[in-house]
Design a protein around this motif. Structure first.
Motif, mmCIF file in Angstrom:
data_model
loop_
_atom_site.group_PDB
_atom_site.id
_atom_site.type_symbol
_atom_site.label_atom_id
_atom_site.label_comp_id
_atom_site.label_asym_id
_atom_site.label_seq_id
_atom_site.Cartn_x
_atom_site.Cartn_y
_atom_site.Cartn_z
ATOM 1 N N LEU A 174 82.365 58.557 -15.184
ATOM 2 C CA LEU A 174 82.788 60.111 -15.430
ATOM 3 C C LEU A 174 81.746 60.196 -17.271
ATOM 4 O O LEU A 174 81.980 59.687 -17.894
ATOM 5 C CB LEU A 174 84.302 59.861 -16.186
ATOM 6 N N THR A 175 81.309 61.553 -16.124
ATOM 7 C CA THR A 175 80.468 62.288 -17.496
ATOM 8 C C THR A 175 80.508 63.150 -17.835
ATOM 9 O O THR A 175 80.266 63.796 -17.317
ATOM 10 C CB THR A 175 78.897 61.523 -16.960
ATOM 11 N N PRO A 176 80.893 62.785 -19.653
ATOM 12 C CA PRO A 176 80.581 64.267 -19.706
ATOM 13 C C PRO A 176 79.374 64.989 -20.643
ATOM 14 O O PRO A 176 78.578 64.512 -19.993
ATOM 15 C CB PRO A 176 81.046 64.132 -21.461
ATOM 16 N N GLY A 177 79.406 66.155 -21.134
ATOM 17 C CA GLY A 177 77.617 66.025 -21.755
ATOM 18 C C GLY A 177 76.650 66.798 -20.742
ATOM 19 O O GLY A 177 75.659 66.825 -20.375
ATOM 20 N N ILE A 178 77.560 67.831 -19.641
ATOM 21 C CA ILE A 178 76.444 68.528 -18.540
ATOM 22 C C ILE A 178 76.733 69.781 -18.585
ATOM 23 O O ILE A 178 78.001 70.472 -19.199
ATOM 24 C CB ILE A 178 77.781 67.594 -16.792
ATOM 25 N N ARG A 179 75.116 69.797 -18.642
ATOM 26 C CA ARG A 179 74.594 71.709 -19.090
ATOM 27 C C ARG A 179 74.418 72.178 -18.314
ATOM 28 O O ARG A 179 72.795 71.227 -17.733
ATOM 29 C CB ARG A 179 74.390 71.488 -20.609
ATOM 30 N N PRO A 180 74.628 73.214 -17.676
ATOM 31 C CA PRO A 180 72.937 73.933 -16.781
ATOM 32 C C PRO A 180 72.243 73.728 -17.194
ATOM 33 O O PRO A 180 72.245 74.019 -18.110
ATOM 34 C CB PRO A 180 74.024 75.145 -15.776
ATOM 35 N N LYS A 181 71.054 74.032 -16.044
ATOM 36 C CA LYS A 181 70.313 74.596 -16.461
ATOM 37 C C LYS A 181 70.190 75.858 -17.771
ATOM 38 O O LYS A 181 70.612 77.100 -16.963
ATOM 39 C CB LYS A 181 69.090 74.762 -15.337
#
Length: 231
Positions: A174-181
């Protein structure tokens, strides 16, 4: 198995703000949401019961870290709330993680936090006195979590492939730190786009401000979901 719904981080300070935010979505849209420390400490267990009553899935992100008996007892309480997933700090050790698994039972998924995505390698070395590489530290924690019978880990998407190689293909990342371009990075240091996270092997992604602070949160959610599932 990859979860197709991005997990929305409900990082709001009050129950009323959560209600207002969730009301933006059609009633038939069943979301997967993260309830973290800020909201849980402000609203208590009733916030979990409310969100579950709407048919949404809940990742209760409290990162428990204490002696094994205390963590086991706390997990039994969280299991009664009907959470779908929760977590502990892997730094609590093997016996603590085993106790957490026993307390939570076999139903909800139980993950371990490896290194926070706000932690840089320099910080890890200087402040935690862990003198391996950041990637090696994360993989080590993941292996201990697997040995304790946990379902997976919370990690940066950058480490997902290495973790699966060191554990198994079914071990959840499970990965946080997800940001769209184009989104602001904020206080995260190790970030990735939804598309890149999918390609690299993440099973769940957590997205907060790019959705909750968007001018149109529903449209932002749908766009991130489409990118995540590869449409």
């Amino acid at each position: 198995m990859r979860e197709e719904r991005p997990i929305i981080a409900l990082d709001f300070p009050s129950f009323e703000q959560v209600k207002s935010f969730l009301a933006l979505f059609p009633a038939e849209e069943k979301l997967y949401v993260k309830i973290g420390m800020e909201l849980y400490y402000a609203a208590g267990p009733e916030i979990v019961r409310y969100v579950k009553s709407l048919g949404h899935s809940v990742f209760l992100d409290l990162k428990l870290h204490d002696i094994p008996h205390t963590v086991q007892s706390a997990m039994a309480v969280l299991a009664d709330l009907g959470v779908d997933m929760t977590n502990v700090h892997a730094a609590g050790g093997l016996e603590m993680m085993k106790a957490a698994r026993e307390g939570l039972g076999a139903g909800p998924k139980l993950l371990a936090v490896t290194q926070l995505t706000s932690t840089s390698e320099e910080q890890m070395r200087q402040e935690q006195n862990i003198q391996t590489s950041l990637a090696d530290s994360v993989v080590h924690y993941a292996q201990r979590a697997a040995a304790a019978g946990l379902d997976g880990v919370v990690c940066s998407a950058h480490e997902a492939a290495k973790i699966k190689t060191a554990t198994s293909a079914s071990f959840v990342c499970l990965t946080p730190g997800i940001r769209p371009k184009g989104s602001a990075v904020g206080d995260q240091k190790r970030v990735m786009t939804p598309s890149d996270a999918r390609k690299i092997g993440s099973d769940y992604i957590v997205v907060g401000r790019p959705i909750t602070q968007a001018e149109n949160p529903v449209a932002a959610y749908q766009a991130i979901k489409a990118e995540w599932i590869g449409l």
